[in-house]
Motif scaffolding. Sequence first.
Motif, PDB file in Angstrom:
ATOM      1  N   TYR A  25       0.839  -1.196   0.000  1.00  0.00           N
ATOM      2  CA  TYR A  25       0.000   0.000   0.000  1.00  0.00           C
ATOM      3  C   TYR A  25       0.879   1.253   0.000  1.00  0.00           C
ATOM      4  O   TYR A  25       1.928   1.292   0.641  1.00  0.00           O
ATOM      5  CB  TYR A  25      -0.880   0.048   1.260  1.00  0.00           C
ATOM      6  CG  TYR A  25      -1.703  -1.202   1.500  1.00  0.00           C
ATOM      7  CD1 TYR A  25      -1.141  -2.308   2.132  1.00  0.00           C
ATOM      8  CD2 TYR A  25      -3.031  -1.269   1.100  1.00  0.00           C
ATOM      9  CE1 TYR A  25      -1.881  -3.455   2.352  1.00  0.00           C
ATOM     10  CE2 TYR A  25      -3.781  -2.414   1.324  1.00  0.00           C
ATOM     11  CZ  TYR A  25      -3.202  -3.497   1.944  1.00  0.00           C
ATOM     12  OH  TYR A  25      -3.939  -4.640   2.166  1.00  0.00           O
ATOM     13  N   LEU A  48       3.738   7.111   3.099  1.00  0.00           N
ATOM     14  CA  LEU A  48       3.974   5.900   3.876  1.00  0.00           C
ATOM     15  C   LEU A  48       3.647   4.667   3.041  1.00  0.00           C
ATOM     16  O   LEU A  48       2.621   4.613   2.368  1.00  0.00           O
ATOM     17  CB  LEU A  48       3.103   5.894   5.134  1.00  0.00           C
ATOM     18  CG  LEU A  48       3.522   6.891   6.202  1.00  0.00           C
ATOM     19  CD1 LEU A  48       2.357   7.256   7.090  1.00  0.00           C
ATOM     20  CD2 LEU A  48       4.650   6.311   7.039  1.00  0.00           C
ATOM     21  N   ASN A  67       0.716  -6.031   4.271  1.00  0.00           N
ATOM     22  CA  ASN A  67       0.174  -7.054   5.158  1.00  0.00           C
ATOM     23  C   ASN A  67       0.144  -8.384   4.413  1.00  0.00           C
ATOM     24  O   ASN A  67       0.133  -8.439   3.198  1.00  0.00           O
ATOM     25  CB  ASN A  67      -1.189  -6.678   5.761  1.00  0.00           C
ATOM     26  CG  ASN A  67      -2.291  -6.507   4.744  1.00  0.00           C
ATOM     27  OD1 ASN A  67      -2.086  -6.655   3.552  1.00  0.00           O
ATOM     28  ND2 ASN A  67      -3.476  -6.195   5.223  1.00  0.00           N
ATOM     29  N   GLN A  92      -1.834  -3.966   9.280  1.00  0.00           N
ATOM     30  CA  GLN A  92      -0.830  -3.496   8.330  1.00  0.00           C
ATOM     31  C   GLN A  92       0.415  -3.042   9.074  1.00  0.00           C
ATOM     32  O   GLN A  92       0.346  -2.515  10.181  1.00  0.00           O
ATOM     33  CB  GLN A  92      -1.385  -2.347   7.485  1.00  0.00           C
ATOM     34  CG  GLN A  92      -2.454  -2.824   6.504  1.00  0.00           C
ATOM     35  CD  GLN A  92      -2.892  -1.768   5.524  1.00  0.00           C
ATOM     36  OE1 GLN A  92      -2.266  -0.734   5.362  1.00  0.00           O
ATOM     37  NE2 GLN A  92      -3.989  -2.043   4.833  1.00  0.00           N
ATOM     38  N   PHE A 125       3.788  -0.671   8.758  1.00  0.00           N
ATOM     39  CA  PHE A 125       4.173   0.538   8.038  1.00  0.00           C
ATOM     40  C   PHE A 125       5.686   0.733   8.003  1.00  0.00           C
ATOM     41  O   PHE A 125       6.397   0.400   8.952  1.00  0.00           O
ATOM     42  CB  PHE A 125       3.532   1.764   8.694  1.00  0.00           C
ATOM     43  CG  PHE A 125       2.081   1.910   8.364  1.00  0.00           C
ATOM     44  CD1 PHE A 125       1.124   1.161   9.033  1.00  0.00           C
ATOM     45  CD2 PHE A 125       1.659   2.787   7.369  1.00  0.00           C
ATOM     46  CE1 PHE A 125      -0.224   1.278   8.722  1.00  0.00           C
ATOM     47  CE2 PHE A 125       0.311   2.909   7.051  1.00  0.00           C
ATOM     48  CZ  PHE A 125      -0.624   2.151   7.725  1.00  0.00           C
ATOM     49  N   GLY A 126       6.142   1.340   6.911  1.00  0.00           N
ATOM     50  CA  GLY A 126       7.518   1.771   6.819  1.00  0.00           C
ATOM     51  C   GLY A 126       7.720   3.096   7.530  1.00  0.00           C
ATOM     52  O   GLY A 126       6.762   3.694   8.036  1.00  0.00           O
ATOM     53  N   PRO A 127       8.953   3.587   7.562  1.00  0.00           N
ATOM     54  CA  PRO A 127       9.267   4.819   8.296  1.00  0.00           C
ATOM     55  C   PRO A 127       8.802   6.090   7.591  1.00  0.00           C
ATOM     56  O   PRO A 127       8.763   7.151   8.210  1.00  0.00           O
ATOM     57  CB  PRO A 127      10.787   4.787   8.402  1.00  0.00           C
ATOM     58  CG  PRO A 127      11.224   3.981   7.235  1.00  0.00           C
ATOM     59  CD  PRO A 127      10.169   2.953   7.020  1.00  0.00           C
TER      60      PRO A 127
END
Lengths: 110, 112
Positions: free
Chosen positions: B34, B90, B94, B101, B103-105
């Motif tokens: 996503y 972002l 998942n 989900q 999340f990245g940084p």
Amino acid sequence: SQQGEEDPQALSIQEGENATMNCSYKTSINNLQWYRQNSGRGLVHLILIRSNEREKHSGRLRVTLDTSKKSSSLLITASRAADTASYFCATTQNTDKLIFGTGTRLQVFP
Amino acid sequence: SQTIHQWPATLVQPVGSPLSLECTVEGTSNPNLYWYRQAAGRGLQLLFYSVGIGQISSEVPQNLSASRPQDRQFILSSKKLLLSDSGFYLCAWNPTREYEQFFGPGTRLTVL
């Protein structure tokens, strides 16, 4: 469009107090999730509650879900300065796409 | 364990310039991927999602596009940036059929 609306938009409390945040949504859901975001960082998943559940606990977190009112609440007990962050609710319907609310900014003062 | 990377962390670009943001996931296969955008002080808006290589769904009409050239790589692009493209981007993933989900940084993009 965003499905969830958090209330309040901002909340300031002292360490040791409890913090309660509310989330309202518009349509039927499969589940509702709460996420935390520290300033300028990615989101961290906190807890997921399914549509057939009414209450869930995880450590100092307590989440309730009232599907008849289309609302959820997140309670953080005995808050700490490290709990300072923005908190978002997010819902899923019939897919795994998340629809996020607008968030509550929590400030916990030591 | 699974990890998700995004780069760059910050980016300042002039209006009209191209954009390429990259997201990669490690430790899993065939994830759902996503892209979200977060305007200052707001919630997240889903831009694109992908259930497999070359499969992209767009959620909102915009100046951006996404591609998934490899199973664990998701790229957000633009040919010509607009001022309104500024924001915090972002990436998340998942496992198939799971809802939580990860999340990245994030990448903070400023278009001047």
